[in-house]
Design a protein around this motif. Sequence first.
Motif, short mmCIF file in Angstrom:
data_model
loop_
_atom_site.label_atom_id
_atom_site.label_comp_id
_atom_site.label_asym_id
_atom_site.label_seq_id
_atom_site.Cartn_x
_atom_site.Cartn_y
_atom_site.Cartn_z
N ASN A 191 38.39 45.85 33.95
CA ASN A 191 39.17 45.46 35.13
C ASN A 191 39.49 46.65 36.02
O ASN A 191 39.45 46.56 37.25
N ALA A 192 39.85 47.77 35.38
CA ALA A 192 40.19 48.98 36.14
C ALA A 192 39.00 49.45 36.97
O ALA A 192 39.13 49.80 38.15
N MET A 193 37.81 49.44 36.35
CA MET A 193 36.61 49.92 37.04
C MET A 193 36.16 48.93 38.11
O MET A 193 35.78 49.32 39.23
N ILE A 194 36.18 47.64 37.80
CA ILE A 194 35.77 46.62 38.77
C ILE A 194 36.72 46.63 39.97
O ILE A 194 36.28 46.58 41.13
N SER A 195 38.02 46.72 39.69
CA SER A 195 39.00 46.78 40.77
C SER A 195 38.80 48.03 41.63
O SER A 195 38.91 47.97 42.86
N GLY A 196 38.50 49.15 40.98
CA GLY A 196 38.25 50.39 41.72
C GLY A 196 37.10 50.26 42.69
O GLY A 196 37.20 50.67 43.86
N TYR A 197 36.00 49.67 42.23
CA TYR A 197 34.85 49.46 43.12
C TYR A 197 35.20 48.50 44.25
O TYR A 197 34.86 48.74 45.42
N ALA A 198 35.88 47.40 43.91
CA ALA A 198 36.21 46.40 44.92
C ALA A 198 37.14 46.97 45.99
O ALA A 198 36.93 46.75 47.19
N GLN A 199 38.16 47.71 45.56
CA GLN A 199 39.14 48.25 46.51
C GLN A 199 38.54 49.35 47.39
O GLN A 199 39.05 49.61 48.48
N ASN A 200 37.49 49.99 46.91
CA ASN A 200 36.84 51.06 47.68
C ASN A 200 35.61 50.56 48.44
O ASN A 200 34.82 51.37 48.95
N GLY A 201 35.44 49.24 48.51
CA GLY A 201 34.36 48.68 49.32
C GLY A 201 32.99 48.74 48.70
O GLY A 201 31.99 48.52 49.38
N VAL A 202 32.91 49.02 47.39
CA VAL A 202 31.61 49.05 46.71
C VAL A 202 31.46 47.74 45.94
O VAL A 202 31.44 47.70 44.71
N GLY A 203 31.40 46.66 46.70
CA GLY A 203 31.42 45.33 46.11
C GLY A 203 30.23 45.03 45.22
O GLY A 203 30.37 44.34 44.19
N GLU A 204 29.06 45.54 45.58
CA GLU A 204 27.85 45.25 44.80
C GLU A 204 27.98 45.77 43.37
O GLU A 204 27.62 45.08 42.41
N GLU A 205 28.53 46.98 43.23
CA GLU A 205 28.69 47.56 41.90
C GLU A 205 29.78 46.82 41.12
O GLU A 205 29.68 46.66 39.90
N ALA A 206 30.82 46.36 41.82
CA ALA A 206 31.86 45.58 41.17
C ALA A 206 31.29 44.30 40.58
O ALA A 206 31.59 43.93 39.43
N LEU A 207 30.43 43.62 41.33
CA LEU A 207 29.82 42.38 40.85
C LEU A 207 28.83 42.64 39.71
O LEU A 207 28.69 41.81 38.80
N ARG A 208 28.18 43.80 39.76
CA ARG A 208 27.26 44.15 38.68
C ARG A 208 28.02 44.35 37.36
O ARG A 208 27.59 43.90 36.30
N LEU A 209 29.17 45.02 37.44
CA LEU A 209 29.99 45.21 36.24
C LEU A 209 30.55 43.88 35.74
O LEU A 209 30.65 43.66 34.52
N TYR A 210 30.92 43.02 36.67
CA TYR A 210 31.41 41.69 36.30
C TYR A 210 30.33 40.92 35.53
O TYR A 210 30.62 40.25 34.52
#
Length: 593
Positions: A269-288
């Motif tokens: 959650n910490a890493m996904i949230s970090g990517y999402a909040q910093n506009g790196v949505g593609e990486e957030a979805l990949r981790l999800y």
Amino acid sequence: MAVWRISQVGLFGHFSNCHFSSNIYIAPTLLSIPTIFFRLFSTHDVYINNLKIGRLSRTGHIEAARQLFDKMSTKDVVTWNAIIAGYWQNGFLRESKNLFESMPVKNIVSWNCMIAGCIDHGRLDEAFHYFQAMPKRNTASYNALISGFVKHGRVEDACKLFEDMPIRNVISYTAMIEGYMKNGEIDKARALFDHMPFRNVVSWTVMISGYVENGKFYEAKELFDHMPHNSKNAIVITSMITGYCKEGMLDNARVLFEGIQCKDRVSFNAMISGYAQNGVGEEALRLYSNMHKIGLQPDDATLVSVFTACSSLESLKKGRQAHVFVIRNGFIKNVSLCNALVSMYSKCGVIVESELAFGQICSPNLVSWNTIITAFAQHGLYEKAFSFFNEMRLNGFEPDGITFLSLLSACGHAGKVNESMDVFDLMVKTYGIIPKSEHYACLVDIMGRAGQLEKACQIIQDMPFEADSRIWGSLLAASSVYLNVKLGELAAKKIGDLDPHNSGGYVSLSNIYAAAGMWEEVTRVRILMKEQGVKKQRAYSWTEVGNNVHYFLGGDVSHPDNDKIRLVLDMICLQMKSMDDIADFVSSWSSFD
């Protein structure tokens, strides 16, 4: 008769569960009765029944636990403690009190149990009453009440109790450190941390996480670097991941994340949230997606970040897939998650689905109303935004600064100049809300779009604080549209003073000069940019094809399908040109009629 040694831990196993507080796990003894052992002599039957009462209570079968308690012909103090704890654990504090009053013999655990129960139900004054009435107290009694005060924001009361403690242990110190950190008293927390005679992993974690939550990342990093290596568990590492993400240092955060051997939901959650909040949505979805692959069940916090990522990518397909997961797994009752869903549909351009998602919220809160009003404002639906604003007030919600910012935005999109001033006056005079920089920026933007540049400039001069680059940027944009060289120069100069490396001010001013035919000034601005080392930021865009998001940067030719893309674009251009030629041909023939 068999003789058994009864462990209080065994009978109160619920106290061994970790609690999640302030983004970190806190030792159970901070929030409940501490682990101590009592040597009690019971028959084998009493011992077994005590265990059953504890087990039934923990699984929510309190009525069955009570039936067993009533059937027991012989009860010991552990039996009473187990059923008392069971009742308040299941929400029946009153019954716990009644049983406590009827106990034939009470021990110190009985009193501590009642203190913990009152704290769990938010009744701190009653907990303090039991504490004062205790015939004898131990360190655990103090720790339970201190932790309760900290948990409910009564840090001063916790501090007084801490100072009165005859004997303190690591739990006492750690609870107070957390209290100081929650209260923003960072120096006091650090002084107490340095004064501790002994520290455990929880102490280090509370201190480091406190630094992160209070925006003191580099202090957190320094402490983390000095932390004993064998104490660096997943909890404290996750706190540092959060810290790195807040600082925008995503690569450092990812290195720490990959170093966790047994990754849990919290670290993901910490890493996904970090990517999402910093506009790196593609990486957030990949981790999800990776979470699902390794069998980790996402929770509401995961899904909020997923919807944020979908919003930044405007990925409607992924957003809908996540919405289906929410419905199937029963998350739809979570208000924060539903708010993120409303926002996601709005940012993906489907305002109808956004409104439908809002309608499914059982008990919308102020954030829910603000989210849907913002959605309508962003889509230029002025009437809808104000209709929901009025409905919000009828439902008993007081608007806040975010509400009025959205209403001002709605006025801006609809070109409602006079109405925007009415909204601003309503905010200040009726609701007593102090305008922030973003409110003034919105107002200046509205005046600028309407061509009322002098009025916009007057608003800036009348502000109770210095305008930031965002406000001057609104005036500069309006000056560019209406070719007001004088105000454009003023706005560009202010932006340059506030942010010397911002290329936007230079470029906009250069465009104003070019439109006014002032070519010498255009050359001067470009030379100044070169001297200051300011480079024009290249534009970029992205599009979703299938399950992949493709990014395009101005002037970049690195895309693997670049030749095909350019071929299609050339074909589109030819078709557009041929349509123009046909239109000209038709127009010329119609002139003979």
